[in-house]
Design an enzyme around this catalytic site. Structure first.
Site, PDB file in Angstrom:
ATOM      1  CG  ASP A   1      24.603 -16.041  -3.620  1.00 29.88           C
ATOM      2  OD1 ASP A   1      24.199 -15.382  -4.595  1.00 29.88           O
ATOM      3  OD2 ASP A   1      25.813 -16.223  -3.400  1.00 29.88           O
ATOM      4  CG  HIS A   2      25.145 -11.948  -2.325  1.00 24.53           C
ATOM      5  ND1 HIS A   2      26.250 -11.670  -1.534  1.00 24.53           N
ATOM      6  CD2 HIS A   2      25.548 -12.908  -3.196  1.00 24.53           C
ATOM      7  CE1 HIS A   2      27.271 -12.415  -1.938  1.00 24.53           C
ATOM      8  NE2 HIS A   2      26.869 -13.176  -2.939  1.00 24.53           N
TER       9      HIS A   2
ATOM     10  CG  ASP B   1      29.472 -12.515  -4.955  1.00 28.04           C
ATOM     11  OD1 ASP B   1      29.809 -12.685  -3.770  1.00 28.04           O
ATOM     12  OD2 ASP B   1      28.620 -13.216  -5.518  1.00 28.04           O
TER      13      ASP B   1
ATOM     14  CG  HIS C   1      30.565 -15.704  -1.162  1.00 29.26           C
ATOM     15  ND1 HIS C   1      30.974 -16.100  -2.413  1.00 29.26           N
ATOM     16  CD2 HIS C   1      29.274 -15.329  -1.283  1.00 29.26           C
ATOM     17  CE1 HIS C   1      29.969 -15.967  -3.266  1.00 29.26           C
ATOM     18  NE2 HIS C   1      28.927 -15.509  -2.607  1.00 29.26           N
TER      19      HIS C   1
END
Length: 306
Positions: free
Chosen positions: A66-67, A208, A266
């Site tokens: 997702d990054h 994260d 996020h």
């Protein structure tokens, strides 16, 4: 000059109807720092009215999908659009294999404008035009780095003092460049005589991670903090297990670090629009400054100088 965050996507692992995968373009005095382009970033850029020519840095925090799964589209769009200026790419050196796969994910007419800047160690710094770009390690199940931009301190000219000493026109520019000039009356005028200190502005991007020293070092005193707030406090144990922060954690970081504007993002797919006020409330229990819950395609300005 423009200093603003263009929000391209705000979801965590799974995109939703309302939130695209991650993607953030920080526009800063002609530079464009594209952070963590997830799937769909190329289209989100089109919807937001920005393009490949606006990108001068690609900064990847880590190689969870997702990054970074938007990297192939961005790289190929840079080539297709004939971007001529250099584009630097910062990413964890330990993920070199993944970077190479993303960088060359399919056949296309590649160009040579992208230069890799792999990051390793406890501190990495890069000259990024009007700012210094710093990377520090975070705490996540895979190696991850956060990024920070710092403008150098300068001086603010004071018009009344310039007039008082007869410094005008081209003399002002010379005074700024050289530090001293001779006024029309023959007197020496120093830069300090007609100006005052102007602290540089800064911004940080923290994705994260659990709470760790790197988070606080990156956030220390910044004007704009963009930080993951994947969970609400009721899922704090889950956040710790998976290497994430809650909105309350983000508020605590902002309060203890002296942040001016806090941007929460996020967001886990488990939360819907009705839950969104709770993110601001939980962060606000610790931080009494400006809090923004990021929404796709929003533009968040860097606060004006204090």
């Amino acid at each position: 000059m423009t200093r603003e965050l263009v929000v391209l996507g705000t979801a965590s692992a799974v995109p939703t109807r309302h939130r695209n995968h991650n993607g953030y373009l920080l526009r800063w005095d002609g530079q464009g720092f594209l952070f963590d382009p997830g799937e769909g970033t190329q289209r989100q850029m089109t919807r937001a009215g920005v393009g490949s020519h606006d990108v001068t840095w690609i900064c990847v925090t880590h190689f969870h999908g997702d990054h970074c799964l938007g990297v192939p589209g961005i790289v190929q769009r840079i080539a297709r659009d004939g971007v001529a200026h250099p584009v630097q790419a910062a990413y964890p050196a330990s993920g070199e294999t993944y970077w190479r796969r993303l960088r060359h994910a399919s056949v296309f007419a590649d160009t040579q404008v992208i230069a890799e800047r792999p990051v390793s160690g406890e501190l990495a710094t890069f000259d990024a035009g009007p700012v210094t770009l710093t990377a520090r390690p975070l705490s996540h199940p895979v190696e991850a780095y956060g990024y920070r931009l710092d403008e150098p301190d300068g001086r603010r000219m004071i018009p009344a003092l310039l007039r008082e000493r007869g410094v005008e026109g081209p003399l002002i520019g010379r005074l700024q460049r050289e530090g001293t000039v001779t006024a029309p009356d023959g007197s020496a005028v120093r830069l300090e005589d007609c100006s005052e200190p102007r602290p540089g502005q800064s911004a940080a991007f923290v994705m994260d991670t659990r709470l760790c020293d790197g988070v606080f070092a990156l956030a220390d005193g910044v004007d704009l903090l963009v930080i993951e707030s994947t969970f609400l406090s009721g899922e704090a144990a889950l956040a710790a297990d998976y290497g994430h922060l809650t909105a309350a954690h983000a508020g605590r970081v902002a309060a203890e670090s002296g942040v001016r504007r806090l941007v929460l993002t996020h967001v886990s797919e488990r939360y819907g629009p009705d839950d969104e006020p709770r993110f601001v409330e939980e962060a606000g229990a610790f931080f009494d400054g400006d809090i923004v819950l990021a929404q796709d395609l929003a533009r968040v300005p860097v606060p004006r100088r204090a």
